[in-house]
Design a protein around this motif. Structure first.
Motif, mmCIF file in Angstrom:
data_model
loop_
_atom_site.group_PDB
_atom_site.id
_atom_site.type_symbol
_atom_site.label_atom_id
_atom_site.label_comp_id
_atom_site.label_asym_id
_atom_site.label_seq_id
_atom_site.Cartn_x
_atom_site.Cartn_y
_atom_site.Cartn_z
ATOM 1 N N LYS A 1 38.629 49.345 42.028
ATOM 2 C CA LYS A 1 38.107 49.380 40.652
ATOM 3 C C LYS A 1 39.219 49.120 39.630
ATOM 4 C CE LYS A 1 33.671 50.391 39.864
ATOM 5 N NZ LYS A 1 33.325 49.241 40.680
ATOM 6 N N ILE A 2 40.427 49.659 39.914
ATOM 7 C CA ILE A 2 41.540 49.441 38.982
ATOM 8 C C ILE A 2 41.861 47.951 38.922
ATOM 9 C CG2 ILE A 2 43.981 49.925 38.518
ATOM 10 C CD1 ILE A 2 43.630 52.629 39.856
ATOM 11 N N ALA A 3 41.908 47.324 40.104
ATOM 12 C CA ALA A 3 42.214 45.890 40.159
ATOM 13 C C ALA A 3 41.154 45.091 39.407
ATOM 14 C CB ALA A 3 42.314 45.433 41.612
ATOM 15 N N GLU A 4 39.910 45.519 39.532
ATOM 16 C CA GLU A 4 38.828 44.780 38.859
ATOM 17 C C GLU A 4 38.911 44.924 37.336
ATOM 18 O OE1 GLU A 4 35.183 46.052 40.662
ATOM 19 O OE2 GLU A 4 35.612 45.000 42.535
ATOM 20 N N HIS A 5 39.132 46.145 36.862
ATOM 21 C CA HIS A 5 39.281 46.352 35.414
ATOM 22 C C HIS A 5 40.449 45.532 34.898
ATOM 23 C CE1 HIS A 5 36.398 49.389 34.279
ATOM 24 N NE2 HIS A 5 36.667 50.063 35.389
ATOM 25 N N TYR A 6 41.560 45.609 35.626
ATOM 26 C CA TYR A 6 42.769 44.888 35.247
ATOM 27 C C TYR A 6 42.481 43.392 35.175
ATOM 28 C CZ TYR A 6 47.265 42.594 36.015
ATOM 29 O OH TYR A 6 48.350 41.770 35.919
ATOM 30 N N SER A 7 41.745 42.894 36.179
ATOM 31 C CA SER A 7 41.542 41.447 36.258
ATOM 32 C C SER A 7 40.793 40.921 35.047
ATOM 33 C CB SER A 7 40.816 41.076 37.556
ATOM 34 O OG SER A 7 39.444 41.404 37.457
#
Lengths: 295, 292
Positions: free
Chosen positions: A257-263
């Protein structure tokens, strides 16, 4: 001596892609909920903090480095300029003096040692600085180097100077640093009060952070480690920190989820409670360190 | 002999893991050059034996001979790098700040400043587990001139490739767009851009591609963690189309990337299925694009 309250935190890493910008932008926004903060993007080759922090641009300026310009009619062709330049940026070819701006380090030796004043220094654009007002408490400054310009150090130095003059009253300053351990990182961290090295628990992460640790020790900087993507990889980084007596300030869990928000360019701390908890730990640690500094 | 450079703009996109896989796939056809001298990691996957090593000197550094110094302070006046400080009535050069321009030694009336050549790192030739050789290096902490060390590594790789009649040199480049990247691109035949579909991945790709364009080198792109963000994935594909960059492969978000690394393996050694298939096909594609 007046009490020096200002506290500069540099966020660096050794390896790229370990979460420097994620940490810088989230930490700056989080801290700005309580006090005034300046966030400075010193990764001038690839400045990315502005993708996560949006504000109103309130100032924009071109940044220049100084390079010599040949004045043919004053030149006596004595050859001193070519002899003093250690970077082969000035070359005498017959009756012509050639200047190679990309090799020039702006040391002024050729210009000031020229007996005929035939090489006056003149500005050449190397990048741009933009200053944003994000909210009442958060100021953001970003510099980006021109494509093809190879030396990041002068732009980093000028950006810090701008911040020092413009925001002497803001106690808390956060520097998002370039990756690696060479000259740009040294320039970005050299006057920080505390350096956070962010890494990931993998062999690459461990190897590169150990180089960053060596760098900080050489600079005699107080520093601590934040482990990002905790849970992937292995525990070698923890053993390393224990053996080397390096404080682990916080662990940010591995979370798709962190990677997705960041992306998609979003800040994550309000979405993921574990990130907010980590930021809290980092804040407390930095507060303790800054108190010690004043004492 | 063809030079293939793997770069990314942004760090942490999987560049080194992918390059190391190509090194294994290419086997004895490939001389490997780790040009990410600032944070070299390739050796963690390819198990070099450090057969040969040599010190790398580059540029100069000023040094004050205290016995000759008359403490006039002229050196600090001319130094543009704040590299000379006055401590306990003596002037000292800070080696981390000194750029080695030599201006101070030119103006010193007592000839007390000498310029020494600067040890900036070390470079190595190693046998690696692919059955071939690798040139790699270690830049000293805070050293300048990483671009020059990159050039050295590349030149040594070229020499070796021509001596041993190897068809390919595979170069792992560094992040950013500055001097080490420029050095690793000069003279290359093909650039592999490894990107991730995120706002910063796209932003950094566009910047680094401007540099690639200046060199007029044919480029291909691998989108790693391809399924992370469909919108950004499409944005990258549009950019590739617009710039006429071959879209070499999509690699899904896969924790086997990390697991392979933890086990000291390249991805294709660790994952015998999907990832190996994608990377093998990509390597073949690159070879075809190079010969066309």
């Amino acid at each position: 001596m007046p009490e020096k309250k200002m506290f500069k935190i540099a966020i660096a890493s050794g390896k790229g892609g370990t979460g420097k910008t994620t940490l810088s932008t989230n930490l700056a926004s989080f801290l700005a909920e309580k006090k005034e903060v300046v966030l400075v993007d010193l990764d001038v080759e690839e400045p990315d903090a502005g993708l996560f922090i949006t504000g109103t641009p309130i100032h924009h300026e071109d940044k220049y480095k100084m390079i010599p310009r040949w004045e043919q009619n004053q030149c006596t062709l004595c050859g001193i300029c070519q002899n003093v330049c250690k970077f082969h940026a000035v070359l005498q070819l017959g009756k012509i003096i050639l200047v190679f701006p990309e090799l020039c380090h702006s040391c002024y030796a050729c210009s000031e040692l020229c007996p005929a004043q035939a090489l006056p220094m003149q500005p050449k654009k190397m990048g741009e600085l933009t200053e944003y007002e994000v909210n009442d408490n958060l100021h953001f400054i970003e510099s980006r180097i021109e494509i093809g310009e190879e030396q990041a150090v002068p732009l980093i130095a000028q950006t810090k100077k701008y911040v020092a003059t413009k925001y002497p009253q803001v106690d808390l300053q956060i520097y998002d640093c370039p990756p690696g351990t060479s000259c740009p990182v040294i320039e970005a961290t050299r006057d920080a009060d505390f350096v956070i090295l962010i890494t990931e628990p993998t062999p690459f992460g461990l190897h590169d952070v150990s180089l960053a640790v060596e760098t900080m020790r050489k600079l005699d900087k107080p520093f601590g480690i934040v482990i990002n993507r905790f849970g992937i990889g292995n525990d070698d980084i923890i053993n390393y920190c224990n053996n080397e007596n390096i404080p682990i300030i916080a662990k940010i869990p591995n979370h798709r989820k962190i990677a997705e928000h960041y992306s998609s360019g979003k800040l994550v701390y309000n979405e993921i409670p574990e990130v907010k908890a980590a930021l809290n730990q980092i804040m407390n640690y930095c507060m303790e360190t800054s108190k010690k500094k004043v004492e | 002999m063809k030079e293939i450079v793997v770069i990314s703009g942004k760090g942490g996109t999987g560049k080194t893991s992918i390059a190391a896989s190509f090194a294994v796939l290419g086997g004895s056809d490939v001389i490997v050059a780790d040009c990410d001298v600032d944070a070299a990691d390739m050796h963690l996957l390819l198990k070099p034996d450090f057969e040969f090593s040599e010190e790398f000197y580059s540029g100069e550094i000023a040094y004050i001979e205290q016995s000759k110094c008359i403490v006039c302070g002229k050196c600090t006046e001319v130094c543009r790098f704040d590299a000379i400080s006055f401590i306990n009535s003596q002037y000292f050069i800070n080696p981390l700040s000194c750029e080695g321009c030599g201006y101070c030694s030119q103006v010193c009336p007592a000839s007390a400043i000498i310029n020494k050549s600067r040890l900036s790192g070390k470079w190595f030739v190693s046998n690696i587990k692919t059955g071939s050789k690798m040139i790699h290096a270690r830049l000293d902490i805070g050293a300048d001139n990483s671009g020059k060390l990159v050039a050295k590594v590349k030149n040594e790789a070229k020499k070796l490739a021509s001596e041993e009649a190897k068809p390919f040199i595979l170069i792992d480049g560094s992040p950013g767009i500055g001097c080490p990247v420029v050095s690793s691109l000069s003279g290359a035949n093909f650039v592999v851009l490894v990107v991730e579909p995120s706002v910063s991945g796209v932003h950094d790709l566009k910047r680094v591609y401007q540099v690639v364009k200046n060199f007029n080198i044919k480029a291909g792109c691998i989108i790693n963690k391809a399924n992370l963000n469909p919108e950004k994935h499409q944005e990258i594909k549009d950019f590739l189309l617009e710039e006429n960059i071959s879209h070499l492969a999509d690699i899904p978000y896969d924790e086997n990337f990390t697991k392979a690394m933890v086990n000291g393996m390249t991805i294709i050694e660790y994952d015998q299925n999907e990832l190996k298939k994608i990377l093998s096909q990509t390597w073949e594609k690159i070879k075809i694009l190079l010969t066309n």
